[in-house]
Design a protein around this motif. Structure first.
Motif, PDB file in Angstrom:
ATOM      1  N   GLU A 135     -16.528  -0.218  -6.223  1.00 23.55           N
ATOM      2  CA  GLU A 135     -16.201  -0.260  -4.806  1.00 23.55           C
ATOM      3  C   GLU A 135     -16.382  -1.666  -4.240  1.00 23.55           C
ATOM      4  OE1 GLU A 135     -14.730   1.999  -3.264  1.00 23.55           O
ATOM      5  OE2 GLU A 135     -14.947   3.625  -4.710  1.00 23.55           O
ATOM      6  N   THR A 161      -4.530  -3.085  -1.413  1.00 24.75           N
ATOM      7  CA  THR A 161      -4.445  -1.680  -1.015  1.00 24.75           C
ATOM      8  C   THR A 161      -4.028  -0.745  -2.149  1.00 24.75           C
ATOM      9  OG1 THR A 161      -2.158  -2.017  -0.277  1.00 24.75           O
ATOM     10  CG2 THR A 161      -3.899  -2.275   1.357  1.00 24.75           C
ATOM     11  N   ARG A 163      -5.363   0.068  -5.048  1.00 24.31           N
ATOM     12  CA  ARG A 163      -6.411   0.945  -5.563  1.00 24.31           C
ATOM     13  C   ARG A 163      -6.726   2.063  -4.571  1.00 24.31           C
ATOM     14  NH1 ARG A 163     -12.046   2.420  -4.393  1.00 24.31           N
ATOM     15  NH2 ARG A 163     -12.652   3.548  -6.278  1.00 24.31           N
ATOM     16  N   TYR A 164      -6.723   1.741  -3.267  1.00 22.80           N
ATOM     17  CA  TYR A 164      -7.010   2.757  -2.254  1.00 22.80           C
ATOM     18  C   TYR A 164      -5.868   3.762  -2.146  1.00 22.80           C
ATOM     19  CZ  TYR A 164     -10.869  -0.287  -0.997  1.00 22.80           C
ATOM     20  OH  TYR A 164     -12.019  -1.037  -1.035  1.00 22.80           O
TER      21      TYR A 164
END
Length: 285
Positions: A135, A161, A163-164
């Motif tokens: 994270e 963005t 990975r999110y």
């Protein structure tokens, strides 16, 4: 802190509190050094509060015996990332010292390979530590992509963005949550993102060179995610079957509880009826 045999919430709370305090100290030093504006201060404080809250909750849920040396290294990286986040937020109002931004980011990237080695050498590798490390890495890449996008364009945000977006898709498609096999290529591509964004943010190359390097990094990231998603899709059936089995088990458990409640209610009604019959017989006698 020595390893204990039992979960000690007080000692773990001390670790997270010290981390939050150090984060505030870093923000104070940055604010004094560059005269950081409200945007930087508020963003840095929000990051510190969010990190403390999420980490505290994760520790309470996993209940580790010790915070561990590897997690301390990762927490140190998180503090540096908080500083980078504050500087990037402040850059919307005034240009921060590039050398300071690059220095904090470089140390955070270097330490990325340290916490894993510490965990393996000390035998303190945990699922919580791995998730914490991931994270922190993901958020640093997101922040760097925001900073670089101000000079190269919003398309750079795809790096931060992606990975999110994958995590959000996994909530709809459970098979994306399956464990992936070890891949050195995946680790190399992930490390490449931070290095390329750091170089682009430092401005040591012409704008065209930065754009070409970041575009290459984005292409490698798309390839890496595409390869992993393809592998997960091909092996999705076992995951779906396990999900269905878990759902069936939960439904069966709920049905069993309902049946037990109904049986208990019937027994109570029978006992009440027996009591009423007994009273009636006594009255009639």
């Amino acid at each position: 802190m020595a390893l204990n045999n039992t979960y000690d919430a007080r000692l773990l709370a001390q670790e997270t509190t010290v981390g939050a305090g150090l984060q505030l100290l870093v923000l104070a030093l940055l604010g004094t050094a560059i005269g950081m504006g409200p945007a930087g201060w508020l963003t840095g404080l929000a990051f510190a509060l969010a990190t403390w809250a999420v980490l505290t909750r994760a520790l309470r849920r996993s209940r580790p015996r010790s915070f561990g040396p590897a997690n301390r290294v990762t927490l140190g990286r998180a503090i540096l990332v908080g500083g980078v986040t504050a500087l990037v937020a402040d850059s919307f109002e005034s240009s921060p010292p590039v050398s300071l931004l690059v220095g904090l980011t470089a140390v955070a990237l270097i330490l990325d390979g340290v916490d894993g080695k510490v965990a393996r050498r000390t035998g303190t590798s945990t699922a919580l530590g791995a998730r914490f490390d991931m994270e922190v890495d993901a958020f640093l890449i997101l922040v760097l992509s925001v900073y670089v996008s101000m000079s190269l364009g919003p398309w750079v945000l795809l790096i931060g963005t992606m990975r999110y977006a994958f995590v959000a898709a996994a909530r709809v498609l459970p098979w994306l949550n399956a464990a992936l096999p070890h891949s050195m290529a995946r680790k190399t591509v992930a490390a490449l993102q931070g290095i390329v964004l750091l170089v682009a943010g430092a401005g040591i190359m012409p704008l065209e060179g930065n754009a070409a390097a970041v575009l290459l990094a984005l292409a490698s990231l798309i390839w890496s995610f595409g390869r992993d998603i393809t592998w997960l899709y091909r092996h999705r059936h076992p995951v779906e079957e396990r999900t269905q089995e878990q759902e069936q088990a939960r439904n069966q458990q709920a049905q069993n509880q309902q049946n037990e409640q109904e049986q208990q209610q019937e027994q109570e009604e029978e006992q009440e009826q027996q009591v009423r019959d007994g009273v009636r017989e006594l009255v009639e006698a």
